[in-house]
Every structure is written in C-alpha cells, then in structure tokens.
Design a protein around this motif. Structure first.
Motif, mmCIF file in Angstrom:
data_model
loop_
_atom_site.group_PDB
_atom_site.id
_atom_site.type_symbol
_atom_site.label_atom_id
_atom_site.label_comp_id
_atom_site.label_asym_id
_atom_site.label_seq_id
_atom_site.Cartn_x
_atom_site.Cartn_y
_atom_site.Cartn_z
ATOM 1 N N PHE A 79 0.825 -1.206 0.000
ATOM 2 C CA PHE A 79 0.000 0.000 0.000
ATOM 3 C C PHE A 79 0.852 1.245 0.000
ATOM 4 C CE2 PHE A 79 -2.661 -3.342 1.312
ATOM 5 C CZ PHE A 79 -3.879 -3.058 0.739
ATOM 6 N N VAL A 80 1.961 1.177 0.686
ATOM 7 C CA VAL A 80 2.890 2.304 0.659
ATOM 8 C C VAL A 80 3.303 2.554 -0.784
ATOM 9 C CG1 VAL A 80 5.157 3.090 1.386
ATOM 10 C CG2 VAL A 80 3.710 1.837 2.984
ATOM 11 N N ILE A 81 3.608 1.480 -1.479
ATOM 12 C CA ILE A 81 4.031 1.608 -2.872
ATOM 13 C C ILE A 81 2.907 2.183 -3.737
ATOM 14 C CG2 ILE A 81 4.681 0.270 -4.919
ATOM 15 C CD1 ILE A 81 6.937 0.492 -2.966
ATOM 16 N N ARG A 82 1.712 1.758 -3.486
ATOM 17 C CA ARG A 82 0.605 2.244 -4.326
ATOM 18 C C ARG A 82 0.002 3.536 -3.799
ATOM 19 N NH1 ARG A 82 -1.944 -3.669 -5.926
ATOM 20 N NH2 ARG A 82 0.115 -4.580 -6.071
ATOM 21 N N HIS A 83 0.648 4.169 -2.844
ATOM 22 C CA HIS A 83 0.159 5.417 -2.267
ATOM 23 C C HIS A 83 -1.274 5.269 -1.784
ATOM 24 C CE1 HIS A 83 3.739 7.197 -3.848
ATOM 25 N NE2 HIS A 83 3.439 6.800 -5.049
ATOM 26 N N ARG A 84 -1.593 4.123 -1.232
ATOM 27 C CA ARG A 84 -2.948 3.957 -0.741
ATOM 28 C C ARG A 84 -2.941 3.608 0.739
ATOM 29 N NH1 ARG A 84 -5.985 -0.073 -3.281
ATOM 30 N NH2 ARG A 84 -4.443 -0.746 -4.786
ATOM 31 N N LYS A 85 -1.965 4.188 1.434
ATOM 32 C CA LYS A 85 -1.886 3.912 2.850
ATOM 33 C C LYS A 85 -2.941 4.733 3.581
ATOM 34 C CE LYS A 85 1.315 3.323 6.435
ATOM 35 N NZ LYS A 85 2.505 3.659 7.185
ATOM 36 N N ASP A 86 -3.867 4.094 4.225
ATOM 37 C CA ASP A 86 -4.868 4.875 4.954
ATOM 38 C C ASP A 86 -4.891 4.468 6.431
ATOM 39 O OD1 ASP A 86 -6.425 2.547 5.238
ATOM 40 O OD2 ASP A 86 -7.263 2.875 3.241
ATOM 41 N N ALA A 87 -5.763 5.120 7.158
ATOM 42 C CA ALA A 87 -5.793 4.929 8.606
ATOM 43 C C ALA A 87 -6.168 3.496 8.977
ATOM 44 C CB ALA A 87 -6.793 5.898 9.227
ATOM 45 N N MET A 88 -7.026 2.914 8.164
ATOM 46 C CA MET A 88 -7.522 1.585 8.474
ATOM 47 C C MET A 88 -6.465 0.502 8.239
ATOM 48 S SD MET A 88 -10.463 1.515 9.659
ATOM 49 C CE MET A 88 -10.859 -0.216 9.375
ATOM 50 N N LEU A 89 -5.487 0.860 7.417
ATOM 51 C CA LEU A 89 -4.568 -0.140 6.903
ATOM 52 C C LEU A 89 -3.892 -0.929 8.014
ATOM 53 C CD1 LEU A 89 -3.356 -1.198 4.283
ATOM 54 C CD2 LEU A 89 -1.469 0.373 4.652
ATOM 55 N N GLU A 90 -3.327 -0.210 8.967
ATOM 56 C CA GLU A 90 -2.562 -0.896 9.998
ATOM 57 C C GLU A 90 -3.475 -1.810 10.810
ATOM 58 O OE1 GLU A 90 -0.019 1.409 12.404
ATOM 59 O OE2 GLU A 90 1.317 1.832 10.704
ATOM 60 N N LYS A 91 -4.671 -1.332 11.015
ATOM 61 C CA LYS A 91 -5.627 -2.129 11.761
ATOM 62 C C LYS A 91 -5.900 -3.435 11.028
ATOM 63 C CE LYS A 91 -9.462 -0.680 14.669
ATOM 64 N NZ LYS A 91 -10.570 0.276 14.787
ATOM 65 N N ARG A 92 -6.126 -3.306 9.725
ATOM 66 C CA ARG A 92 -6.399 -4.484 8.913
ATOM 67 C C ARG A 92 -5.202 -5.438 8.921
ATOM 68 N NH1 ARG A 92 -7.321 -4.983 3.422
ATOM 69 N NH2 ARG A 92 -6.709 -2.843 3.012
ATOM 70 N N ALA A 135 5.699 -1.239 -8.120
ATOM 71 C CA ALA A 135 6.577 -0.130 -7.763
ATOM 72 C C ALA A 135 7.184 0.476 -9.021
ATOM 73 C CB ALA A 135 7.679 -0.612 -6.826
ATOM 74 N N SER A 136 7.237 1.796 -9.046
ATOM 75 C CA SER A 136 7.910 2.469 -10.156
ATOM 76 C C SER A 136 9.418 2.324 -9.964
ATOM 77 C CB SER A 136 7.544 3.948 -10.149
ATOM 78 O OG SER A 136 8.049 4.536 -8.967
ATOM 79 N N ARG A 137 10.141 2.662 -10.995
ATOM 80 C CA ARG A 137 11.591 2.604 -10.897
ATOM 81 C C ARG A 137 12.090 3.460 -9.736
ATOM 82 N NH1 ARG A 137 15.323 2.953 -16.285
ATOM 83 N NH2 ARG A 137 17.248 2.526 -15.150
ATOM 84 N N PHE A 138 11.463 4.616 -9.606
ATOM 85 C CA PHE A 138 11.854 5.532 -8.538
ATOM 86 C C PHE A 138 11.573 4.920 -7.167
ATOM 87 C CE2 PHE A 138 10.796 9.142 -5.721
ATOM 88 C CZ PHE A 138 12.030 9.769 -5.737
ATOM 89 N N GLN A 139 10.447 4.243 -7.063
ATOM 90 C CA GLN A 139 10.127 3.619 -5.784
ATOM 91 C C GLN A 139 11.080 2.475 -5.469
ATOM 92 O OE1 GLN A 139 5.941 2.933 -6.604
ATOM 93 N NE2 GLN A 139 5.406 4.201 -4.851
ATOM 94 N N ILE A 140 11.413 1.708 -6.490
ATOM 95 C CA ILE A 140 12.369 0.613 -6.275
ATOM 96 C C ILE A 140 13.677 1.192 -5.727
ATOM 97 C CG2 ILE A 140 13.791 -1.130 -7.422
ATOM 98 C CD1 ILE A 140 11.476 -1.816 -9.166
ATOM 99 N N LEU A 141 14.020 2.346 -6.290
ATOM 100 C CA LEU A 141 15.221 3.025 -5.842
ATOM 101 C C LEU A 141 15.121 3.440 -4.386
ATOM 102 C CD1 LEU A 141 17.636 3.967 -7.500
ATOM 103 C CD2 LEU A 141 16.611 6.216 -7.489
ATOM 104 N N MET A 142 14.063 4.171 -4.101
ATOM 105 C CA MET A 142 13.950 4.795 -2.783
ATOM 106 C C MET A 142 13.600 3.801 -1.687
ATOM 107 S SD MET A 142 14.732 7.786 -3.479
ATOM 108 C CE MET A 142 14.431 8.606 -1.918
ATOM 109 N N ARG A 143 12.854 2.787 -2.056
ATOM 110 C CA ARG A 143 12.329 1.881 -1.034
ATOM 111 C C ARG A 143 13.108 0.584 -0.959
ATOM 112 N NH1 ARG A 143 8.438 4.062 2.191
ATOM 113 N NH2 ARG A 143 7.489 5.802 1.091
#
Ligand SMILES: Nc1ncnc2c1ncn2[C@@H]1O[C@H](COP(=O)(O)OP(=O)(O)OP(=O)(O)O)[C@@H](O)[C@H]1O
Ligand SMILES: Nc1ncnc2c1ncn2[C@@H]1O[C@H](COP(=O)(O)OP(=O)(O)OP(=O)(O)O)[C@@H](O)[C@H]1O
Ligand SMILES: Cc1ncc(C[n+]2csc(CCO)c2C)c(N)n1
Ligand SMILES: [Mg+2]
Ligand SMILES: [Mg+2]
Lengths: 243, 248, 317, 248, 243
Positions: free
Chosen positions: A95-108, B154-162
């Motif tokens: 989710f961090v990668i997909r920029h979809r980290k929300d408040a519920m996430l950790e709970k789930r 993950a994008s290339r940039f994310q692979i890099l950073m993460r």
C-alpha cells in the motif's frame, strides 16, 4: 482469463519450459504438484509476469502480459521480507508503494497478522522471527491487497500441522468470499486436494495431469476411503513422473 | 575502563616519543609537543583560531552537502543506467585524477576568490567515494526483492527509494565516511590556493613565516575537526540507520 | 712519528676529497636557471673538485632551510626572505654565498592603468603568487618605500599564473619576478609597466645557507664547494647558449631552448654584483642589515637581528 | 554502436566548447585544445613524457600495493576487534585529515627525497577507502553463515578468509576503485612536495614557466592514467571476481 | 550423551526456553514436532553449541559444551549456501575448512549429490537452483562429514513427496549404517514416525511428549490402521499444545 500460449523458457543454457499452452480460469483455485526442480516456480513467475518467456505469449484478459498486473499478488518460495522493516511495515508495503496507505490499513494488517497467530510480532524485525513466522508474514503481505489472481509458492511448507490446517481453512474461506483465482504450488498432496478446484501435476515443464478435484476438505481431513484412494491416485501420477 | 587507560597510556607514549624526537631537531622541522600545545591553547583562548576553524568548517559543511547530493545523484543515475555509466565515467575520473591545486587559477576565474571556489573544490574532492559506493550498492539487491517490488507495481523511482537505497545503506555509508574526511582535506587544499581565512590559509601563512609550531597546531585542529565529523557520522549511523544494518 | 701523523692526515684528506658527498637542498625543482649546478655531468665543475653533488628538490625556500635543519641536506639554496624568517625563529644559520645579489622581484601594471609611481598603488588590487611567497614580501617592501602599508591595498593570491588576472583586468597590478615577467611577455603580456623592487631596495634574492654546526665542521669542504659553484656560475655567464642547450636535458622545464637562453641571461644578470669591487658571491653586510631592518619594520619578522653574526664572506674563494 | 557515436559526439562538443572558451581567454589560463593537443602529441613523440609517466606510474603501483595491504590488513583488524577500532581510529583520521603537502621536510627526513617518500604518501592517501570499506564489509555477514562456519570448526582466520572477505568483495572493491584514483592524486601530490621527475613535478615546472598548455597536457596524461587503472580494476572484477557478485 | 541441564534461553527480551532438562542418547533418532515459533530451532542451536544458554548447562560426553563439537553436523532451516561457491564447492566446504580435502572427496560429494538427484548441478551456483535443490545441497553438505550427532532443521520441507520419501529412506539407512544420533525437526507427523526412534513434541519451550516410536516406516507408508491411529494420537498431542 490467464493464458499461456506455446510458452518456452530457458535460463541461460537450460530449457525449463517448452511450448507450454494452458489456461487458468477465473475464480478457480489451482494446485500445482511436481517434482522438485521441474519448473513450478518458473511457471509461476512466467504466469505472473515476473519472467518474460523466451518464446510464446502470455495473455491476461485478452491482453498480452508484459509486467505483473496490479491485480496480482505473489508469495515467493522464500519469505523475501525487507530486513530493515518491521513485520507491520513489511505487510503494509504494497500500500505504501501504491500510495494507498490509509488509517484503516494498519488495523487491517494487525487483524490479518493475529489471524495467522503472529499478531504479537508486528513490531519485530524479520531477523527476530522463526522460519514459520517469516513465511506467515510473507503470506500476510500477499493477502493484504485483495488480489484478483493470487500466486502462492509453497506458502505453508514451513508450518506445523495445526497452523497449516487453520491457514488452509482460512484461505479456502477467503477465496470463496473474494472469488479470486489462486495458483498454488505445494508438495503436499493432501493440501492440494483440500484447497484446489483443479489439480495439476507438472513434469519436465509440462502438465501431465490436469483434472477437476473430486473431493474437498471435510472429506479429506477425515481420511475417508475416498480421500485415501484419490491421494493414492495422485501419488501414482507423481510416481509416474518420477520414473 | 582499563581499555581507555591503555589507549591513554599509548597516546602519552606517542606524545613522549614526539617530544624526544623534537629534542634532537630544529623547532622549524619538528617542534616539541609542549610548544605546539601551548600555541594550540593560546590560539583557542585568544580567539585566534576560531574564525579560521569556523570558516573551514562552513566550507566543509557546504562542500560535503553538495558533494553528497552529487555523489548520491550521479551514483544512482550511473547505477541505474549502463549508458550513463559509460558516458560519465571518463569525466568523473578526470575530475578526480586532476589535482585541484593545479587548476587553482581556473577555479578562481570561475568561482572568484571567496568561499565558493573552496566549496566547489571540497565538493569535487569528496563526491567520488559516495558516488562509487552508491553506484555499486545499486547492484547489490537480490533478484527476488526486485521481483517483489515489480509485483507491488513499484515504479523505478520507488524501487530506488524503497529498496535499492535502504538495502545499500551500509555500503553507501562507507563511502560517506571516507567523504567526510576527504572533505576536510578538500577544504584545506581549496584554501591553499587563495584564501586569507581558514585553516588552509593559516597553514600557508605559517609556512610563509616558517612558524612550524603554529602549523602543527593547525594540523591538530584539522585532526580534531576530522574526528568530530567522523564521530557525528558514527552517531547518525548508530542512532538513525541501525535498522538498515540488519540482515535477514 | 710527526711525519707519519701528517701522512695519515694526508691520506684522510685524500679520501675525503675523493668522494665528498654534498647534498644541496634547493627552493625548487631542477630548473633551467640552475643549469650550472644541474649539468655537472657535462661541465664537471663539482666533479673536478671531488664533489658528488646531490640535488634535493623543494617547494619553496622554507623547504630548503628545513631540509638542512632536518639534516636531509647540507647546504640550502634559499631566498633571503626564508633565511630571515628562520633567523627570526631563532635558528643559527650562516649565509656563505650570495647567489643572486640583485633583487629579482618586481611589480607589474598595465600601461594604461594610470599607475605611474608606486604611490599610485594606493587603493588598488594587487596579485601575489602566494601569501607565503617572496612576491608578497617584496610587494610590501615596495609599498613601504613608497610610504604605503598593506592596508592601503587589496592583496589577492593569484597562483603561479599571476599575469593572467592582470591581463584580464581582475587585478590592477601583480607582483612577480624578473623571469616570471619574461615568460609573461612571451605569453602575450604587452603594454605593461614595471617597478623593479631593486630600484627601491636592492638586496640578495638567494643565498647559500648552512647551519652553524655544519659551517664550523666543514669549512674547507664548503670553500671547495663555493669555488666549484663560482666556476660554474662564471661558465654559465660566459656560455649562455651552451647552458641553454644543456638545460634541455638537465632541467625539468628546459624544453624550449630559446626560452632557456633568455632565462639564463636574466639569471646571469642577477648573479652580478652591483659594486664592481665585490667578487661573485660576496654578501654586502650593510645591504643585508638594511634589508632585514626593513623586514622588521614591516612586521614580517619580530626580532631585531644583527646580520653580521650570521653572514660570512670568509669562505669565498 | 549508436551509443558510442553519441558519446563521441558529446566529447567533440565538449572539446569545441573548450575551444570556444579558450578563444576569449589568455592562453595562460585556458589554452586551446588544439595547442594542448599538439603539446600532448609532441610530448609523447619526442619521448619527453615517458620518464615522467613511468615514474609516476611506478609510484602509483607501489603506493597502491602498500596501501592495499595496509587498508585490507587494518580494515580486517579493526573490523574484527572493537578495541582495535577504537584504538586506531584517531590515528587513522589524523593520517587522513592532515594535508601531506604540509609535512614535506618530515617526509623527506623519514623516507628520503627519492621515490620512497612519494610511495609512502601515495600509500597514505589511498589506503583509507579500502580500510573503511573492508572494515564495514566485515560486519555484513549473515549470522547464520557465521554459525555454519562455527559448526564446520572454522578458525577465526578461516571465517575471515573463507566467509567475511569473499562475502565482502563487492563492498571492498568499491573502496579499491576509489583508492586507485586517489593513488594517482597521491603520487602527484607526493611529487608536488619536491621531485625531479614525475607528472606532479612536471605540473610544478610547467607552472613555474607559465606553460599552461604543458600543464594541461600533463593533466590529460593523468586522466588517461586514471582511466587505464580504473579500467584494469574493472577487468579484474568482471573476469576474476564475478562469482563474488552473486547473491543467493 | 548430550544433556541439557536446566537450560534457559532468551533473545534480548523474550524468554524462549526456561529450565529445560533433557537428554539425547547415543545412536538414537529423535523427531521433534511443535508449533511454529515454539522454540525448536532455538533448541537445536543450543544443543549443537551454536547458541550459549543464558542459564543452565549443556553437557556432551560429560564435558561442558561451549562450541559446536567437531563430531556435529547441522543443517539449517534455510539452505544457507555460499553464493560465490558452486554446489560442489559448497558441499566440500567442511573438508576445506578442516584441511582434509583429498582426492576422493569430490567423487564422494558427486556420489552423494547424485543420490539426491542433483548430481547434474554440481557446477551450478546456488542462485541457479530451485528451492528444493538448494535444500538438498545443504543436506549433502551436512552429511559429508560422517557426524556423530546430526542436527536437521526441517530438511525435507521444500521437497516433493517422491523425493522426500526417497531421502527419508536414504537417511534411515545411513543412520543405521553409521550409528549416528540424529535430532530432526519436522512439521510432518508421518515423517517423524518414519524416521524416529523417539518422538518429542515441544510446546512453549518444553517437551510435552517424549515417547519411543512404536512404529517404523514400512508400516506407516502403507497407511495401516496402526499408523493412522498413532498419527491421530500425535495430532491430538499437538492440538493440545495448540489449545
Ligand atoms: N533474534 C530474535 N529476537 C527475538 N526473538 C526471536 C529471535 N529469534 C527467534 N525469536 C523468537 O523465538 C521463538 C522461537 O524461535 P524458533 O526459531 O526457535 O522457532 P521454531 O520452533 O524453530 O519455529 P519454526 O517452526 O517457525 O521454525 C519465536 O517465537 C521467535 O519469534
Ligand atoms: N538462474 C537459473 N539458471 C539456471 N537454471 C536455473 C535457474 N533457476 C532455476 N533453474 C533451474 O530450473 C529448473 C526449474 O526451477 P524451478 O525453481 O522452477 O523449480 P521448482 O519446480 O520450483 O522446484 P522446487 O520445488 O525445488 O522449488 C531447476 O532445475 C533449476 O535448477
Ligand atoms: C631567483 C628566484 N626566483 C624565485 C624564487 C622563489 N622564491 C622567492 S621567495 C620565496 C618564498 C619562500 O617560500 C620563493 C619560493 C627564488 N627563491 N629565487
Ligand atoms: Mg520452486
Ligand atoms: Mg525453526
């Protein structure tokens, strides 16, 4: 839905798959059995878009598959956790990668971890876990994203009987609830029968057995005659492959 | 405790050996530690050293910052792209193999007499170890970890950073430690060229008047500066980056 | 018995003269202007005196002095400023030969700079090679003679290529040496004007300096050395062209023979004494005392030094 | 192929820019590439460069060898023993932060004015990146791999030679690449101190005669030397050490 | 022969074993079953001298055990191969370390590898192997040295049924021939019964079941009533542990 068309694959010199053509249908659970080194992992990586076939095509929903699709989720044969992230962070990573980290996430995530019996380890780092604990973290991570196709490479092989059976049941329930396609590599014939809609046996890069599963878990676990005889059948298929 | 006693005893021994050696030698070549010590103390109590140390420290901080940004940036670019690697490598080797001292007039011409030219030289001197270590660190990731990230879209940039950078931190930090010390050298060399302030300028001035005790006191300042900066990096590592040293 | 002792002394002297090791620490690398020393394989002035001369390079006159103090070398070829500084630091050194009695430093401005006299330098920006170099010291001397101080001008370090900023207008004047100016001219410096520092304060540029200890123990040897050196200097004065040729082989910067000749010519002139009665190498005590007093007045050195104690002409051949 | 064309075109562009810049500037500051090129060619055809290049190259090779031995040796010792690390670190930082240029007469005193002092300076300048990277590489081994070796009854020395070093090779080699280039700088700086021969001596000489084209030609020689050595290290890595880049 | 006396062990904060006292006798094969994370691997590392107990003592032949003994051999839960060495080099490593590399060694190693079905992979590097192949290489390495005590941490969990059964048989034969002590962690109840002289079940750092194994392989694989009922027994013990 997911089609392999005359797919070949070779690692540098060695040819692992040649001209494999097969289809994985929607909302179906496939168990793949096969001798160690026959090419199961390779197949899984091809079907998920992680490897590109040296020949042939892979079609996903009529589209050529070039990269792993966003609707896929994959659990690797070894846990493949990030050592610098806690269990919880590892599990939340998709989710961090997909920029979809929300408040519920950790709970789930915590809920899922507890379900697998490792809720107390959320703040540990991977190097502070036992082998079976690590593989459960990896499984959690794969399940977090609600995938449409779930690729599992021997997810339960490092687990004790009880934990394994519980997770098998959980998986069956989850699959029924979410209507996923699951491609599931295992060495455990019983496990294959418990989980699968369809069972496939691989040998030297081909499927030598592809059939509907006539039984399901309730029957198998009770070691009924039916179950025993089907297990024996699969064994003999595998033995044939071995000979 | 006993360990520190030993270190201290050895240090005292070295000072004593230095003292012995200085007795048989002119103060112009090797002044006694007593003389140097008193110049050092005087220099600090009178406030004589402070503007020079402060100036050099600022050059180091700016130069190191710029060098780090470039070292990381180019290291990442070159690590990611073979083409970039082949393309930039000759110019980078040139920037390193050419002694900055020789290019003084050009630096002065391009960057003026002020602090800029010293900062540029510092950055030039110190970016290479970071670059080289970052570049190599980019290649030290397991295949399956990359696959994991591809699966996660993950994008290339994310692979890099993460992935690549966190995974490479121990490797990158080795470069950074070297760079911190090179930055000290770089700033001083920069000040050799045309400065009226800074520890490098002080060295030149002390040579001009053959004031060797002063020069040695400056060298002690440099050593302390280096140790301080190195200790700072060590602290960053132990308190901020410890998790990245974990191996599965 | 007496005669035997004498014989032994003779033998000792023989041995000594056969392989007299002498190490000369220079302020520089082996450069063209020192061809008379460098080309001894050909010219044999030192060889014939029985010397095995070792040239120890340095980066500045300070190095040369430090090298004799550290016993890396026996004799220093160093500039007067470094020598004064060392005396100021309390070293007991003896200057035994005036290599260049003429002050070789100058200050150069552009023709159109409007600077007609040193006094006009007030408020200007002036380049020096390095804050630790003779260019700065001699600039201060020139300013002093013109009634100015360091605070009246802006001094900037320009490095060895000090004429470039002058030509490009970044500085109004630059402090240099005679050979430097020659090369600057070669490199395109034109429409320039020179203030020769020697016109205001003439004193030695470079000297042979030894430690008192070495001086007292090796008087005879030093005499021989100076004789050899003077012969070589005379040879270079008489055969500038031959020297220029040899420089190509023996000097690190001697690739351009024409330039070699010019440089050697300039150095030959600065080797000359101002007063005809003084032999080559003679150190004018009065002149030196005056110079060191100026150094003191300028604050370049702190202590009052009686130069007489540190200079001798006794070893001159 | 097209890639090389691009690199080449860019190189030509840079040369052209240099040429343009040189037109508006005195040859004293920035000579034209044409002039520099002809001095470079002349220097090689006349044999003028060869003794200097050869001398500097020898200093680099000796200095780098010694530096590598010390860098590896101390890196291993300090990596293995916390006590050694704490003990030696201040002295090592001192050896790096103090500009070698300032200590010329002492170096001559201790090592003579011949090649030894230059070799020592080269070694001093280049051993640090190897040390730092080796030291850190020692700590990058997985716990279970150490356990494996303990189970096999491996001695501490064997764990070092058979596990820690092979495992750390990518890390150590990053340090070595930096060191190779620093060795070039080190040798030249060593020659600045006072040398009759070598590319560093040639730079000083060219500055003395304001022969900027010669200086630039020398800098080109240095760059080529650096590239050659770097390429050599690259070859060693690709042909000799490839297996150590594998990750499980 | 190998005795744990009031052994406790804690990782930083967490206490895994407390006051465990037990004995492993000579020429005996022990199977250890237990829930994932209960401390099996920790126990094995303690018993082999890899970890030092925070409290208590471990005695080997009446001597206090401080380091792994030369007569031990250990196969880790994950293969733990050296990536820069070929399969053959990895397998020969214990001899290289002990300076006992002889001409016969490679032959013996190749023979052992072939026996495990990976003879053709001797010149491969670990990253060119499948999961099950890697674990077999690790097993080979552990078996090379003729140990007196063999510690195995889930050696067959990544293997298919056929390969696993063959290796189980090979192991049984080897153990009988060489008279080793084997301490064998597994999650497979059947496997435990097939291999062990004595079966132990672990829970929260203690043994809750330590009994002689009443059955052996011939009987078990045929799924006799006897076998099924013993398996059920062990399951219920494990379930008890789980509850
Ligand atoms: N470094 C560590 N720090 C903290 N706790 C740890 C560490 N290593 C292991 N543990 C914990 O110790 C317990 C026992 O671990 P161990 O590896 O012995 O389990 P195990 O019985 O082998 O499990 P599995 O069957 O999953 O391999 C686990 O709960 C684990 O989380
Ligand atoms: N990088 C590689 N280079 C060469 N051969 C490889 C490489 N990776 C795998 N192989 C070979 O390809 C074959 C198939 O490997 P794969 O991992 O797909 O097997 P698998 O069926 O998953 O086996 P297992 O059950 O042991 O995991 C194996 O024989 C393996 O040795
Ligand atoms: C003819 C001649 N030209 C230049 C110098 C160089 N020089 C003059 S003063 C000085 C300062 C000491 O560092 C130096 C290096 C010299 N000695 N003799
Ligand atoms: Mg696999
Ligand atoms: Mg375990």
């Amino acid at each position: 839905m997911l089609q392999l068309q005359k797919v070949s694959y070779a690692y540098e010199t060695e040819r692992i798959l040649s001209d494999l053509t097969t289809t994985f249908r929607e909302r179906t659970v496939y168990s793949i059995l096969g001798k160690s080194g026959c090419g199961k992992t390779t197949l899984l990586k091809l079907a998920s878009g992680l490897l590109t076939p040296t020949n042939g095509h892979i079609m996903y929903d009529k589209q050529s598959l070039r990269h792993p699709d966003a609707s896929f989720s994959y659990m690797f044969q070894n846990p493949n956790l990030l050592p610098w992230q806690t269990v919880l962070q590892n599990v939340c990573m998709p989710f961090v990668i997909r920029h979809r980290k929300d408040a519920m996430l950790e709970k789930r995530a915590l809920h899922l971890l507890s379900q697998m019996g490792i809720g107390a380890l959320a703040e540990r780092y991977p190097d502070e876990l036992s082998g079976g604990q690590r593989s459960r973290v990896a499984l959690c991570r794969a399940l977090m994203t609600n995938p449409r196709v779930l690729f599992l490479d021997e997810p339960f092989s490092a687990l004790d009987v009880m934990t394994k059976e519980q997770l098998q049941d959980d998986l069956v329930a989850l699959v029924q609830e979410r209507e996923m396609t699951v491609i599931f590599i295992t060495h455990d014939i019983e496990e294959a029968i418990i989980i699968a809609d369809e069972i496939r046996v691989m040998e030297a890069g081909r499927f030598i057995y592809e059939e509907q599963n006539p039984l399901r878990e309730q029957i198998v676990r009770r070691d009924t005659e039916q179950a025993l005889s089907y297990k024996r059948l699969l064994r003999s298929v595998l033995e044939g492959a071995y000979a | 405790m006993r360990k520190y006693m030993f270190h201290f005893a050895f240090f005292i021994l070295l000072i004593w050996l230095w003292h012995r050696a200085s007795l048989s030698m002119s103060e112009l070549v090797l002044p006694s530690p007593l003389v140097v010590g008193s110049v050092f103390v005087d220099g600090w109590t009178s406030g004589y050293f402070w503007p020079h140390v402060s100036r050099t420290l600022r050059e180091i901080v700016y130069g190191l910052s710029i060098g780090t940004v470039f070292g990381l940036g180019l290291g990442i670019m070159m690590g990611e792209s073979r083409m970039m690697r082949q393309f930039l490598q000759p110019y980078i080797i040139m920037s390193q193999a050419v002694p900055k001292l020789a290019l003084a007039p050009l630096f002065i011409l391009w960057f003026g007499f002020g602090m800029t030219s010293k900062v540029v030289i510092t950055a030039l001197v110190c970016f290479f170890p970071i670059l080289e270590n970052t570049l190599r660190a980019m290649h030290q990731v397991k295949r399956e970890q990359i696959e994991l990230f591809k699966m996660m879209q993950a994008s290339r940039f994310q692979i890099l950073m993460r992935l690549k950078i966190p995974n490479g931190i121990p490797h990158i930090m080795s470069g950074f430690r070297v760079s911190v010390i090179l930055a000290v050298v770089g700033a001083v060399v920069g000040e050799f060229i045309g400065a009226n302030e800074g520890l490098g300028a002080l060295i030149i001035a002390s040579q001009g008047t053959m004031n060797t005790p002063l020069m040695f006191a400056v060298l002690i300042n440099l050593t302390l500066l280096g140790m301080m900066l190195y200790g700072l990096v060590h602290m960053i590592e132990t308190y901020g980056l410890r998790r990245y040293l974990r191996r599965e | 018995a007496c005669s035997q002792q004498k014989e032994e002394q003779e033998v000792e002297k023989e041995n000594a003269t056969e392989n007299k090791q002498i190490r000369m620490a220079s302020w520089s690398q082996p450069i063209t202007e020192q061809t008379n020393i460098l080309a001894d394989e050909e010219t044999k002035f030192f060889k014939n005196e029985g010397f095995d001369l070792e040239f120890i390079p340095g980066a500045g006159g300070g190095d040369a002095i430090k090298n004799i103090l550290a016993n890396n070398a026996d004799i220093a070829f160093t500039d007067a400023g470094s020598y004064f500084n060392a005396l100021n630091q309390g070293e007991d050194l003896v200057a035994i030969y005036n290599i260049y009695p003429q002050n070789v430093f100058n200050v150069v401005t552009k023709e159109d700079s409007g600077i007609e006299r040193p006094e006009d330098l007030k408020g200007k920006t002036i380049g020096v090679y390095s804050l630790a170099s003779g260019t700065r010291e001699n600039l201060l001397i020139l300013l002093h003679e013109a009634g100015l101080t360091e605070d009246d001008v802006t001094i900037v370090e320009t490095g060895l290529l000090n004429f470039a900023p002058l030509m490009q207008g970044q500085v109004d004047a630059t402090a240099a040496t005679d050979t430097g100016l020659h090369i600057g001219k070669q490199k395109g410096l034109d429409d320039y004007k020179v203030f020769e520092v020697k016109d205001y304060l003439n004193f030695s540029s470079d000297l042979f300096v030894v430690t008192r200890e070495y001086y007292e123990e090796n008087e005879a040897l030093l005499k021989d050395f100076l004789r050899a050196y003077r012969s070589s200097a005379e040879w270079m004065m008489e055969n500038p062209q031959e020297a220029a040729q040899l420089a190509k082989t023996y000097a690190i910067d001697g690739q351009d023979i024409e330039q070699n000749e010019a440089i050697i010519d300039i150095r030959n002139r600065s080797s000359q004494q101002s007063k005809a009665e003084h032999p080559l190498g003679y150190i004018d005590l009065e002149e030196m005392q005056h110079a060191i007093d100026v150094y003191e007045q300028l604050g370049l050195i702190e202590n009052k030094i009686e130069i007489e104690q540190y200079v001798t002409n006794d070893l001159l051949p």
